[in-house]
Design an enzyme around this catalytic site. Structure first.
Site, mmCIF file in Angstrom:
data_model
loop_
_atom_site.group_PDB
_atom_site.id
_atom_site.type_symbol
_atom_site.label_atom_id
_atom_site.label_comp_id
_atom_site.label_asym_id
_atom_site.label_seq_id
_atom_site.Cartn_x
_atom_site.Cartn_y
_atom_site.Cartn_z
ATOM 1 N N ARG A 54 14.935 -13.887 -28.445
ATOM 2 C CA ARG A 54 15.970 -14.241 -29.440
ATOM 3 C C ARG A 54 15.476 -14.409 -30.870
ATOM 4 O O ARG A 54 16.733 -14.327 -31.323
ATOM 5 C CB ARG A 54 15.819 -15.851 -28.662
ATOM 6 C CG ARG A 54 16.902 -16.908 -28.931
ATOM 7 C CD ARG A 54 16.748 -18.406 -28.405
ATOM 8 N NE ARG A 54 17.790 -18.704 -29.170
ATOM 9 C CZ ARG A 54 17.695 -19.750 -30.084
ATOM 10 N NH1 ARG A 54 16.768 -19.535 -30.970
ATOM 11 N NH2 ARG A 54 18.673 -20.394 -31.106
ATOM 12 N N GLU A 111 15.836 -14.841 -19.033
ATOM 13 C CA GLU A 111 14.581 -15.042 -19.418
ATOM 14 C C GLU A 111 13.897 -14.544 -18.926
ATOM 15 O O GLU A 111 13.471 -14.328 -17.819
ATOM 16 C CB GLU A 111 13.944 -17.236 -18.652
ATOM 17 C CG GLU A 111 13.590 -17.676 -19.258
ATOM 18 C CD GLU A 111 13.988 -18.236 -20.749
ATOM 19 O OE1 GLU A 111 13.142 -19.103 -21.470
ATOM 20 O OE2 GLU A 111 15.172 -18.714 -20.996
ATOM 21 N N ALA A 150 0.671 -1.199 -0.554
ATOM 22 C CA ALA A 150 -0.104 0.060 -0.168
ATOM 23 C C ALA A 150 1.162 0.928 0.103
ATOM 24 O O ALA A 150 -0.134 2.113 -0.776
ATOM 25 C CB ALA A 150 -0.970 0.068 1.088
ATOM 26 N N LEU A 186 21.002 -24.699 -26.795
ATOM 27 C CA LEU A 186 22.125 -25.787 -26.025
ATOM 28 C C LEU A 186 21.514 -27.454 -26.419
ATOM 29 O O LEU A 186 20.845 -26.994 -26.658
ATOM 30 C CB LEU A 186 21.336 -25.725 -24.377
ATOM 31 C CG LEU A 186 21.358 -24.093 -23.717
ATOM 32 C CD1 LEU A 186 21.332 -24.424 -22.496
ATOM 33 C CD2 LEU A 186 23.396 -23.529 -23.814
ATOM 34 N N LYS A 218 26.721 -25.550 -16.961
ATOM 35 C CA LYS A 218 27.567 -24.442 -17.734
ATOM 36 C C LYS A 218 29.328 -24.304 -16.948
ATOM 37 O O LYS A 218 28.986 -24.426 -15.763
ATOM 38 C CB LYS A 218 27.551 -22.654 -18.087
ATOM 39 C CG LYS A 218 25.828 -22.515 -18.653
ATOM 40 C CD LYS A 218 25.847 -21.303 -18.356
ATOM 41 C CE LYS A 218 24.510 -20.612 -19.079
ATOM 42 N NZ LYS A 218 24.040 -19.603 -18.863
ATOM 43 N N LYS A 272 16.838 -24.357 -15.383
ATOM 44 C CA LYS A 272 16.140 -24.352 -16.808
ATOM 45 C C LYS A 272 14.367 -23.586 -17.130
ATOM 46 O O LYS A 272 14.034 -24.297 -16.881
ATOM 47 C CB LYS A 272 16.158 -25.185 -17.847
ATOM 48 C CG LYS A 272 16.307 -24.555 -19.042
ATOM 49 C CD LYS A 272 16.366 -25.662 -20.909
ATOM 50 C CE LYS A 272 16.218 -25.309 -21.570
ATOM 51 N NZ LYS A 272 14.683 -24.894 -22.263
ATOM 52 N N ASP A 280 2.035 1.598 -3.366
ATOM 53 C CA ASP A 280 1.285 2.057 -4.344
ATOM 54 C C ASP A 280 1.360 3.737 -4.248
ATOM 55 O O ASP A 280 1.130 4.825 -5.025
ATOM 56 C CB ASP A 280 -0.156 1.718 -4.185
ATOM 57 C CG ASP A 280 0.134 0.352 -4.843
ATOM 58 O OD1 ASP A 280 -0.104 -0.745 -4.735
ATOM 59 O OD2 ASP A 280 1.061 -0.167 -5.562
#
Length: 670
Positions: free
Chosen positions: A133, A170, A33, A82, A289, A112, A36
């Protein structure tokens, strides 16, 4: 400074700090609140004093004027996909490939996310542009929509960031927000979204950014892209770079972990899979990775994916359902595919009512019949597959699946060539199903590139019997095109003008536009360069076709078969009579092929000519243009923002030249 401007700057700073605490630090510091009320006060002041509005004002997140269409953005460097691992053996094989080339490997494990990959560019710390992409090289400009996502900073915090920073990550819709959105859709009588990923993609690709702003999208960064003008050294590990992004106010998933052994990777995978349903967002696996950036560069890339990363997918979810009937669909190349119509079943996060049975061999392998209870799996959580039947549930009236001998669309004979699993309609462009897909392909960007000729336009043209073959496009008038739904005269005139403009093309594009099986852009270019004249290509024997680079026995037979079909020759003659032309390709003599036998690679952004033109001109000099650097590469052309290919070339001692040197070489040759 004006007192009002001071108050507005303070409000902007305060709200942005609260956004960082909420979205990045996961530690909200004020009630909703109160937040806002701050937003309301700033909005009122900006309405009264627009001259004092800040570039990073949080009120920009409510959306702006609706767009007519998305502009295209070429990525500073490609956004690659990938490779996938579906079981432990796949990941073990990936790990072996890594450890065979580099020692002492740490892996970064990340959830992922099942959302939409985006690229966000900051220049001097301010959000400049954002893109989807797309096809990896070119995406859509979604800057206005990305600005509405509260977790994405409009301005980086702190200091020490480079002049240009590209953040890749993402965009997703949290599960709770997805449920709220669908309830809202139901209450309005609108169509509900199938899953959070579709909802996120649909929300992000709204032409009206106010719609995007009304939907609670989230964002997590997963990598740095292009970086220019560093004021201090960048972190040398992937995890370090993610931490750096967090320090600049960019959100990163708290689930990201560094592991130093295969066993710890497996433990991470098992743990997050067990907690999958409890996470606030949908995931479909784990991305793993190599942590060390230098080792990433050593490992390099294959055509469309890095060698140093893999998506370790969760096991597909399976359910049982009833196979109620089988339809046969016909694709662009005439492939006749059996499609199982299923009793709808919820599996892998979506309701599945159809599944491909691939071909007659697959039907025989499964031993499946209409009326069987079948096991459905969403392979990789994407494509529904029938993996088995449940024999004990087979009813007495189960029916065999009979593969058609005639095309279900045009009644032409269905043929199955020796050595091929796929059966095909022999009707060619006479077949309406092939016709639609063939004309869509003919008009596509990489073929004749007819601007405005989208799939729905093509479908209407055929449904209204205005077009039966690609050649018929060139007989269209603006008045006939206005017969299409919601087609005004101005739009119709533009489409007809675009069709006329497409008459001037290249031999390679024309060959590609014909939709010959297995003849993609590269093969079409090789055919054009080798034969130089269309008539020589269409009359070439299999033996002559085999002399072309990258044309094997199967492709040669497909080309020969295509040009042996009378209905194909008829359409081609009509196209040529309609005025399709291309520049003459001069046959270079051996003395002009100064690069014959050499392998060249292009990387980075070229500013004086586009990549396709550069590739074509190098090929005209006899060079083979490859997609990756290896010990067999003779020369690398490094444009702006050259990345891992440049590092690999330097490591292997490959000759490297810049774009100006390439231009000098091409100009001298010409």
């Amino acid at each position: 400074m004006h007192a009002i401007q001071t108050e507005m700057d303070q409000l902007t700073h305060t709200i942005n700090q609260h956004n960082i605490r909420y979205y990045v630090d996961d530690a909200p510091s004020i009630p909703d609140a109160e937040y806002d009320r701050l937003i309301k006060r700033l909005t009122e002041l900006e309405g009264d004093y627009p001259q004092f509005k800040s570039v990073d004002s949080p009120t920009q997140r409510v959306g702006g004027i609706a767009l007519q269409k998305f502009a295209q953005i070429t990525h500073l460097k490609p956004m690659l996909s990938l490779d996938n691992a579906f079981e432990q053996a796949d990941f073990a094989a990936f790990n072996k490939r890594i450890t065979d080339k580099v020692d002492n490997v740490d892996y970064v494990c990340e959830p992922k996310l099942d959302g939409l990959a985006v690229s966000i560019t900051y220049r001097f710390g301010v959000l400049e542009r954002a893109a989807t992409r797309g096809d990896g090289s070119v995406g859509e400009d979604i800057t206005a929509n990305v600005r509405t996502i509260r977790s994405i900073p409009l301005k980086l915090r702190g200091e020490g960031f480079p002049d240009l920073v590209e953040v890749r990550g993402e965009v997703f819709m949290p599960k709770a927000a997805f449920e709220v959105l669908n309830q809202r859709q139901i209450s309005k009588g609108d169509k509900v979204f199938v899953n959070p990923r579709n909802a996120a993609a649909g929300s992000l690709r709204q032409l009206d950014s106010k719609i995007t702003a009304s939907r609670a999208l989230g964002f997590y960064a997963y990598a740095l892209g292009v970086v220019e003008g560093e004021s201090q050294p960048m972190q040398t590990s992937h995890y370090g770079q993610l931490t750096q992004l967090q320090q600049w106010g960019v959100p990163v998933s708290s689930e990201v972990k560094v592991t130093d052994s295969l066993e710890k990777v497996y433990a991470y995978y098992a743990d997050i899979m067990a907690r999958r349903s409890a996470l606030e967002y949908e995931i479909d696996g784990v991305v793993i990775k190599v942590n060390d950036i230098a080792k990433q560069q050593t490992l390099g890339f294959v055509a469309k994916a890095p060698r140093w990363a893999i998506a370790y997918k969760f096991p597909a979810q399976e359910e049982m359902t009833l196979l109620e009937s089988v339809d046969f669909q016909v694709g662009r190349t005439g492939a006749v595919t059996p499609v199982a119509r299923l009793k709808p079943i919820f599996v892998g996060g979506v309701t599945v009512s159809n599944a491909t049975l691939h071909n007659a061999d697959e039907i025989a392998r499964l031993g499946v019949k209409i009326g069987d209870t079948v096991i459905i799996r969403r392979a990789g959580d994407v494509i529904p597959q029938i993996v088995a039947i449940v024999p004990e549930k087979r009813p007495d009236d189960a029916q065999d699946i009979i593969f058609p001998q005639h095309c279900p669309v045009c009644q032409s004979i269905v043929e199955r060539l020796e050595g091929e699993a796929v059966a095909r309609c022999s009707g060619g462009l006479f077949c309406e199903a092939q016709r639609k897909e063939a004309i869509k392909h003919f008009a596509s960007r990489k073929a004749l590139n007819i601007d405005g000729m989208g799939d729905k336009i093509v479908e209407q043209l055929i449904d209204k019997e205005l077009v039966k073959t690609p050649a018929d496009l060139f007989s269209l008038t603006a008045s006939s095109v206005t017969m299409l739904d919601r087609m005004a005269m101005k739009s119709a005139t533009n489409i007809v003008a675009a069709i006329k403009q497409a008459k001037t093309t290249t031999l390679a594009r024309f060959l590609y536009s014909l939709g010959i099986r297995e003849v993609g852009e590269a093969t079409a270019a090789n055919l054009a360069q080798h034969f130089t004249e269309f008539e020589r290509i269409r009359t070439a024997s299999v033996e002559q076709l085999l002399e072309v680079a990258d044309v094997g026995d199967i492709v040669a037979k497909h080309i020969r078969q295509f040009f042996s079909q009378p209905h194909n020759i008829e359409v081609i003659d009509q196209l040529l009579e309609a005025g399709i032309t291309w520049p003459v390709i001069e046959q270079a003599d051996e003395s002009q092929l100064s690069l014959k036998g050499q392998t060249w690679v292009l990387t980075g952004t070229l500013t004086q000519l586009n990549r396709n033109d550069a590739k074509a001109q190098l090929q005209a000099l006899g060079a083979k243009v490859a997609g990756s650097v290896s010990k067999n590469t003779d020369c690398l052309v490094a444009g702006e923002a050259a990345g891992s290919k440049l590092a690999k070339a330097e490591e292997l001692g490959v000759k490297v030249i810049d774009e100006q040197a390439l231009m000098d070489l091409l100009n001298a040759a010409n």
